[in-house]
Design a protein around this motif. Structure first.
Motif, mmCIF file in Angstrom:
data_model
loop_
_atom_site.group_PDB
_atom_site.id
_atom_site.type_symbol
_atom_site.label_atom_id
_atom_site.label_comp_id
_atom_site.label_asym_id
_atom_site.label_seq_id
_atom_site.Cartn_x
_atom_site.Cartn_y
_atom_site.Cartn_z
ATOM 1 N N LEU A 271 0.839 -1.206 0.000
ATOM 2 C CA LEU A 271 0.000 0.000 0.000
ATOM 3 C C LEU A 271 0.867 1.245 0.000
ATOM 4 O O LEU A 271 0.616 2.216 -0.733
ATOM 5 C CB LEU A 271 -0.890 -0.030 1.247
ATOM 6 C CG LEU A 271 -1.733 1.206 1.525
ATOM 7 C CD1 LEU A 271 -3.115 1.040 0.908
ATOM 8 C CD2 LEU A 271 -1.841 1.485 3.021
ATOM 9 N N LEU A 272 1.901 1.209 0.822
ATOM 10 C CA LEU A 272 2.785 2.365 0.930
ATOM 11 C C LEU A 272 3.683 2.464 -0.293
ATOM 12 O O LEU A 272 3.926 3.560 -0.815
ATOM 13 C CB LEU A 272 3.601 2.262 2.219
ATOM 14 C CG LEU A 272 2.753 2.227 3.498
ATOM 15 C CD1 LEU A 272 3.578 1.772 4.693
ATOM 16 C CD2 LEU A 272 2.128 3.600 3.769
ATOM 17 N N ASP B 96 1.623 3.636 -3.231
ATOM 18 C CA ASP B 96 1.242 5.026 -2.945
ATOM 19 C C ASP B 96 0.153 5.544 -3.873
ATOM 20 O O ASP B 96 0.203 6.694 -4.332
ATOM 21 C CB ASP B 96 2.491 5.922 -2.992
ATOM 22 C CG ASP B 96 2.248 7.265 -2.282
ATOM 23 O OD1 ASP B 96 1.414 7.295 -1.340
ATOM 24 O OD2 ASP B 96 2.865 8.255 -2.685
ATOM 25 N N PHE C 275 -6.524 5.900 -2.350
ATOM 26 C CA PHE C 275 -7.436 4.873 -1.853
ATOM 27 C C PHE C 275 -8.657 4.813 -2.763
ATOM 28 O O PHE C 275 -9.123 5.848 -3.264
ATOM 29 C CB PHE C 275 -7.859 5.172 -0.420
ATOM 30 C CG PHE C 275 -6.725 5.057 0.560
ATOM 31 C CD1 PHE C 275 -6.216 3.809 0.915
ATOM 32 C CD2 PHE C 275 -6.140 6.191 1.118
ATOM 33 C CE1 PHE C 275 -5.158 3.692 1.814
ATOM 34 C CE2 PHE C 275 -5.084 6.081 2.020
ATOM 35 C CZ PHE C 275 -4.585 4.835 2.358
ATOM 36 N N ARG D 259 -3.010 10.547 -0.357
ATOM 37 C CA ARG D 259 -2.282 9.329 -0.712
ATOM 38 C C ARG D 259 -1.526 8.797 0.514
ATOM 39 O O ARG D 259 -1.180 9.559 1.417
ATOM 40 C CB ARG D 259 -1.298 9.630 -1.835
ATOM 41 C CG ARG D 259 -2.035 9.950 -3.114
ATOM 42 C CD ARG D 259 -1.151 9.700 -4.299
ATOM 43 N NE ARG D 259 -1.867 9.996 -5.518
ATOM 44 C CZ ARG D 259 -1.389 9.814 -6.736
ATOM 45 N NH1 ARG D 259 -0.164 9.326 -6.888
ATOM 46 N NH2 ARG D 259 -2.106 10.120 -7.788
ATOM 47 N N PRO D 260 -1.255 7.506 0.526
ATOM 48 C CA PRO D 260 -0.647 6.900 1.717
ATOM 49 C C PRO D 260 0.600 7.604 2.235
ATOM 50 O O PRO D 260 0.690 7.914 3.436
ATOM 51 C CB PRO D 260 -0.354 5.471 1.245
ATOM 52 C CG PRO D 260 -1.439 5.178 0.254
ATOM 53 C CD PRO D 260 -1.673 6.486 -0.462
ATOM 54 N N PHE E 44 -4.772 1.843 8.350
ATOM 55 C CA PHE E 44 -3.706 2.845 8.284
ATOM 56 C C PHE E 44 -4.171 4.211 8.801
ATOM 57 O O PHE E 44 -3.473 4.867 9.568
ATOM 58 C CB PHE E 44 -3.208 2.956 6.841
ATOM 59 C CG PHE E 44 -2.148 3.990 6.636
ATOM 60 C CD1 PHE E 44 -0.935 3.899 7.316
ATOM 61 C CD2 PHE E 44 -2.336 5.060 5.765
ATOM 62 C CE1 PHE E 44 0.056 4.849 7.142
ATOM 63 C CE2 PHE E 44 -1.351 6.008 5.583
ATOM 64 C CZ PHE E 44 -0.155 5.903 6.268
ATOM 65 N N CYS E 45 -5.353 4.616 8.370
ATOM 66 C CA CYS E 45 -5.812 5.965 8.720
ATOM 67 C C CYS E 45 -6.126 6.129 10.196
ATOM 68 O O CYS E 45 -6.283 7.252 10.687
ATOM 69 C CB CYS E 45 -7.043 6.340 7.897
ATOM 70 S SG CYS E 45 -6.672 6.495 6.143
#
Lengths: 494, 494, 494
Positions: free
Chosen positions: C48-49, C52, C55, C156-157, C423-424
């Protein structure tokens, strides 16, 4: 509590003392103050209500049958005899009520800090209008005052029932009960307000003394001749139908463990046959009782009776006392209870079944956050009952909310269940539960974790809407759905 | 805590912060402030008091023997050597006290939030008048200050005993102890204030290394020649008589489990014979230790010594450390403890016996509401001791009261039991317990669940009257009554 | 929470309401407010990172993958399908994100009083700027608003990573992972901030379906041909070296029990051989997994990777759901966990080894005061991780500090570990933990058990210094010291 002009209840009793939290708690509590009482599980005798006679005297009403009270006095050296608890070896010997009351009144300080104290204070002040603490000095005067009050028509059971604002009350009845008192009450228009609960414990523990006699009685009541396991099931199913017709909402099961492992039919048949011959082992009986919990869940999924499970109490810890006095005199002691593996068979089979509603109780608070909340927080069939028995206390209820809300929220609980045999204490118990929930919700508001409007709505739900919904009348039998997302049953029992 | 002008103890320390509760707590606490200390179970060495010599130095008084303190420093990488804990492989090597003290002082921040911090602060400020927190910077100055204080006559053990306001202190003594120090103290008029406690652990665990030597010593002390189980019982009974004559109030038992299942005489005889031959299995030894708890209860019922049970600690978790350093250096870890089934044999047999007084302790707080309170709340023989060891903390004591009062009330507890080997910390520990009880009672008052006069009376009871009564001197042997209502024994030990 | 002009977070949220404690808590909290986030254990996907990318939509970001959220909705009769949780029998069928979001928004009241509510509120208000509570009415508008925000580069991540103030984040990666995403991130300069964690669970449970395939993959990744137990060890050691080279700080182990009993090499060899033949018993597999925990501790002592142990969760309680939906959909339920005897082998062997750092987690809070604090409070190798999973809640964290600080202090804990896959929610979770610690410390100050300067220093330690130190990069291998005082290792890992 004592005021300058006598004895009275403080309007803020049992609310948190924190000056930020208390006004919020007061506001939340106010929203529940006039709501009717929904008393969906307890041990009030239907006959008491059907007969509707005046209570005999203060001691036999408030002291002798209250095992919370009796055990505390016994623990400090008061004899069961002095409290009027009957002995099997001296049938017909009855204690003098005034003497019993004096003994109780003299020991009033023992109850400091206990829920018994809270409930009794409520009963004595609010229900019977006493104006002075019990003590050696006040005992006789209070006894006379109470005796006088008990003679008034307003103190009869059904008058109190109305006075207490009880909307509905569920009694607890053996599977073999005639339900004659319920029929009598129903004829007089009380059928929607006083309903039975199906309690088949005696029949599910096949090594209990008297089991064969109970089976004979079951045959008589059900009209099913019982020569084996299949017959036993049929007879129980038949009795459930009769209970449902009489308004029952639920079953109730008091087992030592929560085990629900099913047996094969052949195994079950073998054990019942042995038991009918009077030749069953304790191990087989234990195994069979777990199997029958599984069967009870199956029947509940089919007929819609809420299944209540009360495990984890070792009954009659002192066998000599049990021999002399019988059960329920204070010698039941909780033991460690395991739910996760024990309930797995039932939850695998019926945890998503739209017909099953399973209410779990505990006297082992160690399971609150570890087992009960995680189970109720995912299986649609499961709700958590109120903290039970030794945990039905101000701090017990607070710890329950603190430990289970994180994972189970409020909607996966049943709201308050009083589980009492002390009829006059019902308003006190519901009052206390509403206060504790108000205090818990008020703390969430004060910590800015909940808004006030949400807290008020939740409090009203816990006091009234949620227990009504949790114990809603059974629907007719559901077909058994295959497990799949769209067919998952809901606790809302749509 | 640090004030602007130095280091001092806040008068409201350990009281609840809630501005409604605190003033009530202060008022309750004030009623107990001048009460003498009743220290009915601890590990202060009678020899220390009998010799009454000045303490050697700050490190050997306050650091090295305090296993709470040692374990915390070890957990953060400080070696036992650096703390002066002796090694068996280097006998006679002694650490430099100043260095030990420096190590401790440097690590003072580790103790934040712990009861060790609370107790030490009390000792350093109140007993020895220090005016600055320990730290690397202050270490030497404080060491010198303390050393100077320790030389003064007012800092000798018996002077401090008076200064602390100790009315009575019970030591803990092996069943084979000569009690010479107690005799010496008695001759000097201290016999009513310093009493022994009978601790037969070493003799009840027949597979411990050294058991045979202990039996030999028991033979010598008791004058009973021991060639089997019956002799062992007789020798123990004889020693109990000697302890009672020396003023003992109680016995003390540290077992891994609370099991009290009795064996047949033949079984007991078989195991003792095997042990005397040096050929006993661990399983037999374990079974026998449970049996001996039953026998100890029987003896207590007969001779009236209070029986104290401290189960549930796995000793010497790291065997290499035990090998190198011996016991009591911080490696004892609690395990789950079961009381309900384990104590059933003793409670069936003696739970209502007027002679038995059984005090239960625990390091497993999960048993507070589930097992301990229900047991103590019905059996007249049982009281709950204070929260023990890892639970002898401000929050541990609060949780104890919150969890057990509902079912056991206050009268079924013993009040505070300090159980300390750190003589100088006795006032700190009793002070803290009184503060926690005051805070708990004040909350009940603030929540209108108790009146202030009741709270004050209860606080005084817990601080003084209840422990005195719980450990009252044994009466002469009682005949064994048959179980019946009117003959139920009372905790009040009438 | 709702303000008059919309939805906002109260600055005092989750701080104690007590008017004496709150201002102190505010002051303590302020000292930690700007500290970076150290996120040393979680389940964010490195891919995910690395990718980038924006979502996809609000539902697949915030609803479907959050098993806390999913389980609560399922418990109230919402189907997994309605939440977009994929089914194995319908691959490729994807739920409509807007519909999923509507379902969630409609059920918002279910989360009252839960940490999910706290975290989501923080995410929705603070990260995405929503101004209204989710509800049936607001669902569509909020979905559109969120969708719009998610398209912005700032959402974005990696932009969020910076925005959140994350100093370092550890992912969790199978022992057979390529670590390609980490390599990619490292090339782009993120190597010090995003590090892998070595999780070999799949390889240590030799009866899991797919074990042989995993072994084959391990052979490929490690370059070690595996024909027996010794090879397996060598391959795992090789992979640990690769992880360390990629910046790993720790390993992670999710086992049903905490058992660490080692086997003989011959026994281990026998079991692995059986497993390689596909013919291993469940009992042998269980025994072997305990043995491998011992081996993992040995390797950690040698290579310095922090060993994280997460025991006590019964995974996939409902096998039918697991079959249909796979793991991690809400059916993992905690069970009783025993640490004292289970960890004894590892602690005997490596409890004082300077190379071992063992972090213990639990979902069984009954072990807080009884087992975990006493273990961490003496063994230098052990620290307690933050309250985990069902206990990662405001009251759970408070109870943790109240129960373990007495015996373990603050320095034997790790500070907060978020353990999240959402993550958030990382800032929300760290924010909440800092608030709870501030509140706990403030109570100690208000009760005069700690000075304010100490409380502030401790809060800063718990939020930043302590987790950094607890998970400091491994040093190169240490020679194995013999147990002796002066060679005791330190948690400070000097």
């Amino acid at each position: 509590m004592a005021s300058e002009t006598g004895w009275s209840l403080h309007p803020d009793r049992a609310l948190p003392s924190d000056p930020v939290v208390r006004p919020i708690a007061r506001e939340i509590l106010a929203a529940t103050a006039t709501l009717p009482i929904v008393s969906m599980h307890g041990h009030v005798d239907a006959g008491l209500l059907a007969r509707d006679e005046p209570f005999a005297d203060p001691a036999s009403l408030l002291v002798t049958p209250d095992h919370y009270l009796v055990r505390m006095l016994v623990s400090q050296g008061v004899s069961h005899d002095a409290l009027g608890v009957p002995r099997r070896d001296r049938p017909g010997v009855v204690a003098d009520p005034r003497e019993v009351w004096r003994t109780f009144a003299t020991h009033w300080p023992l109850f400091r800090g206990t829920p018994t104290r809270y409930w009794l204070e409520h009963v004595l002040v609010e229900v019977f209008g006493l104006d002075e603490r019990p003590s050696a000095d006040s005992a006789d005067r209070l006894f006379d005052l109470l005796s006088e009050r008990l003679e008034k028509p307003a103190s009869r059971p059904l008058a109190l029932f109305d006075e207490f604002g009880i909307e509905i009350l569920a009694t607890t009845d053996a599977a073999t009960a005639t339900l004659a008192d319920h029929a009598d009450l129903a004829e007089r228009g009380w059928g929607d307000r006083i309903v039975p609960t199906f309690r088949p414990d005696a029949l599910l523990h096949v090594d209990r003394p008297g089991w064969q006699a109970d089976v004979a009685l079951l045959e008589e009541r059900s009209g099913v001749s019982i020569s084996g396991y299949r017959d036993l099931l049929r007879a129980l199913e038949e009795r459930r139908r009769v209970f449902i017709a009489a308004g029952a909402r639920a079953t109730d099961h008091g087992h030592l463990s929560a085990d629900t492992t099913p047996l094969s039919d052949a195994e079950a048949e073998r054990i019942v046959s042995a038991a009918l011959r009077g030749d069953v082992s304790a191990a087989d009986a234990q195994t069979f009782s777990g199997h029958m919990l599984f069967e009870m869940a199956r029947m509940s999924a089919e007929d819609g009776l809420v299944m209540q499970l009360h495990p984890g109490v070792l009954r009659d810890h002192d066998p000599a006392v049990a021999e002399l006095r019988g059960p329920d005199v204070g010698y039941d002691i909780p033991v460690t209870t395991e739910y996760v593996r024990a309930l797995r068979p039932v939850l695998e089979a019926f945890g998503h079944h739209p017909g099953l509603r399973l209410v779990l109780f505990t006297v082992d608070e160690d399971t609150f956050s570890r087992e009960l909340a995680p189970i109720a927080g995912v299986y649609p069939a499961v709700r958590l009952g109120a903290p039970w028995w030794f945990l039905d206390t101000p701090d017990g209820m607070r710890r329950f909310r603190e430990a289970v809300t994180d994972t189970a929220g409020f909607a996966n609980t049943t709201g308050f269940v009083d589980d009492t045999r002390a009829f006059c204490s019902i308003p006190a118990r519901h009052d206390l539960a509403r206060r504790i929930d108000a205090g818990f919700l008020a703390r969430l508001v004060a910590e800015h974790r909940l808004d006030l409007d949400e807290a008020v709505e939740t409090a009203v739900g816990l006091a009234y809407r949620i227990p009504r919904e949790a114990y809603a009348p059974p629907k007719t039998a559901n077909a058994f759905p295959h497990l799949s997302g769209s067919e998952h049953g809901a606790k809302e029992h749509k």
